[in-house]
Design an enzyme around this catalytic site. Sequence first.
Site, PDB file in Angstrom:
ATOM      1  N   ASN A 163       0.825  -1.218   0.000  1.00  0.00           N
ATOM      2  CA  ASN A 163       0.000   0.000   0.000  1.00  0.00           C
ATOM      3  C   ASN A 163       0.856   1.263   0.000  1.00  0.00           C
ATOM      4  O   ASN A 163       0.355   2.358   0.226  1.00  0.00           O
ATOM      5  CB  ASN A 163      -0.955   0.001   1.196  1.00  0.00           C
ATOM      6  CG  ASN A 163      -0.233   0.015   2.542  1.00  0.00           C
ATOM      7  OD1 ASN A 163       0.994  -0.025   2.598  1.00  0.00           O
ATOM      8  ND2 ASN A 163      -0.997   0.076   3.626  1.00  0.00           N
ATOM      9  N   HIS A 198       3.446   1.830   2.043  1.00  0.00           N
ATOM     10  CA  HIS A 198       4.020   2.231   3.325  1.00  0.00           C
ATOM     11  C   HIS A 198       5.528   2.036   3.330  1.00  0.00           C
ATOM     12  O   HIS A 198       6.079   1.188   2.639  1.00  0.00           O
ATOM     13  CB  HIS A 198       3.342   1.509   4.499  1.00  0.00           C
ATOM     14  CG  HIS A 198       3.693   0.059   4.652  1.00  0.00           C
ATOM     15  ND1 HIS A 198       2.774  -0.947   4.469  1.00  0.00           N
ATOM     16  CD2 HIS A 198       4.848  -0.551   4.994  1.00  0.00           C
ATOM     17  CE1 HIS A 198       3.346  -2.112   4.696  1.00  0.00           C
ATOM     18  NE2 HIS A 198       4.611  -1.899   5.014  1.00  0.00           N
TER      19      HIS A 198
END
Length: 253
Positions: free
Chosen positions: A136, A138
């Site tokens: 995602n 991160h």
Amino acid sequence: MDIRIFDSHEALDKAASEVMVELARSKERPVFGLATGGTPVGIYQALIQVFSEERLSLKHALAFNLDEYVGLPPSHSQSYAYYMLQHLFGHVDMPPDQRHIPDGMARDPHQECLRYDQLLAEAGRIDLQLLGLGHNGHIGFNEPGRGLERGTHVVSLQEETREANARFFSEMEEVPKQAITMGMGTILQARMILLVVKGKDKADVLSSALTGPITTELPASLLQTHPHLLVMADREAGAQLFAQVDLNIIDKA
């Protein structure tokens, strides 16, 4: 931004380890920012190989890990303290008091964040920060959101991140819901950032991170602002970059 694409993981891992070895040899007291997960395993193995051949010493190096799960003791097989001991620290000569990992068992996790930031401040800037890339976007455990913390902080892990890490635990309920992570401000202060990305499942997010808008909703996109960003990816992870950008992409077997 320097982007290098490799045909094999072995070549990628060797090249990444060579960057770290060069720093260890060239600076009297190098400060490394280290990562965990599947991506760096081969890099650490390559470092250990150089060490075992007596061509490297880490006696004078400092290491700061990006993150640690809240609630897992160092002896837990899925703690990052355990990971680092198994994959690197247990095989090289870096003294224990020069290896730093957030304490996931601290009675007050927020106080632990302040302690960790103090250690980082005393060490000075990180010379080389090794990073992987989450599905995602991160970095460390800096999750997508409307804003990002500058310093070390406690974060509630998004379900997507917990699901990605669930394969390492017996069941989903065992996956920690919180972690302590170095902040994006600290990461971006590193003199050099080495981002390593592997696998076709990371192709979309890598392309977005390097060529899309800079946004806290995709924390890795902030790496575009760093003056010394080196990206090493395998051919599958970097596939979309060939068509989308005209950067210094090096095809290296």
